[in-house]
Design an enzyme around this catalytic site. Sequence first.
Site, PDB file in Angstrom:
ATOM      1  N   CYS A 157      59.958  44.811  50.932  1.00  0.00           N
ATOM      2  CA  CYS A 157      60.136  43.593  51.736  1.00  0.00           C
ATOM      3  C   CYS A 157      60.348  42.380  50.844  1.00  0.00           C
ATOM      4  O   CYS A 157      61.145  41.480  51.177  1.00  0.00           O
ATOM      5  CB  CYS A 157      58.935  43.389  52.655  1.00  0.00           C
TER       6      CYS A 157
ATOM      7  N   GLY B  90      42.525  35.118  63.596  1.00  0.00           N
ATOM      8  CA  GLY B  90      41.964  33.843  64.029  1.00  0.00           C
ATOM      9  C   GLY B  90      42.047  32.705  63.029  1.00  0.00           C
ATOM     10  O   GLY B  90      41.432  31.652  63.242  1.00  0.00           O
TER      11      GLY B  90
END
Length: 375
Positions: free
Chosen positions: A346, A169
């Site tokens: 990554c 959120g």
Amino acid sequence: MAWPEALVRARFAAAGVPIDGEHPWAIQVRDARFFRELLARGSLGLGEAYVAGVWEAERLDETIRRLLAANLDRIAMPMDALRRAALATAALWRNRQGRRGARAAASFHYDAGNALFRAMLGPSMVYSCGYWRAADNLDDAQAAKLDLICRKLDLAPGQRLLDIGCGWGSLAAHAARRYGVEVLGVTLSREQQTFAARRTADLPVTIRLQDYRDVRGRFDRIVSVGMFEHVGPRNYRAFFDTAAQLLADDGLLLLHTIGRYDTTAQTDAWIDRHVFPGGKLPSAAQIAAAIERRFVFEDWHNFGPDYDRTLTAWWENLRRAWEPQGFAARCGEAQLRRWRYYLLACAGFFRARHGQLWQVVLCKHSRRARYRRVV
């Protein structure tokens, strides 16, 4: 020296990654299983062997960067070739990102526990690339990224914003609080939905546990941050068809996604099994093909190198929190090594420029307002 070991040593040395060498990116082999695992299972074996403690590298991120820069990931080890071919064939027939698969994949990773993600991501709880152009710490980089998105979308009070894959959120809260918009956020993670709903309870924000394909209504703006990587090539056109149905004729859509510099048949085997089941990074060609006759490109912004710095910051946060916050006792050494391998591998992926980070702004053909480019 047996031929499997000789073959692996030669290929890694050619990539600038010596085995049992003195450089910090050199691989230190602790168990001879390393050579068998790599030959039999390629990148899957490499990652699983690391988690099991079979090998170590002081600068794991740089180890992976060098292997990728030498395109060693494209050279299937002898016994790994059939497995790769089988996976590529299966990808043509199976939609792993259908509704059931998408829910299971979201739960596998994003429901790992909010405490762990809070320790790693910091107070922002933003699980996507920060924007480091004028930032010197992770929190500022994430705040800059959220505001960059809002400015690119040209948000204004009274607008309705759909956030597809809203995470915890963070963007919904920022957009509602700073720009006065009403937000609907959708996620497939129960942990995210609970956290995000509590976080935005005092704002004009609704957070639903819902598949984006089931959203109904009309929205002035649509945003999707770090979710398109889970959509899958078989669903790219359906994703943009859904977005086109939901977006107002004069609206804007911002897609924030990791992308590959090339088109591949499947994702890295270790990431697929242990981090993001069913995940698939798009190429620029795949995105362009999927939006044809659906949307118009307004802007395409790449700041992929910023993800290297973001991933390194996440790893440092987690490393520092692992003992003091009790994760060592609850999760164990293997879990710490799994997170280290994921985050630093990554980082090496982005440093090698195999990975990009794109923010793509799109509109319908019907939009007449001139887009004002923001950087």
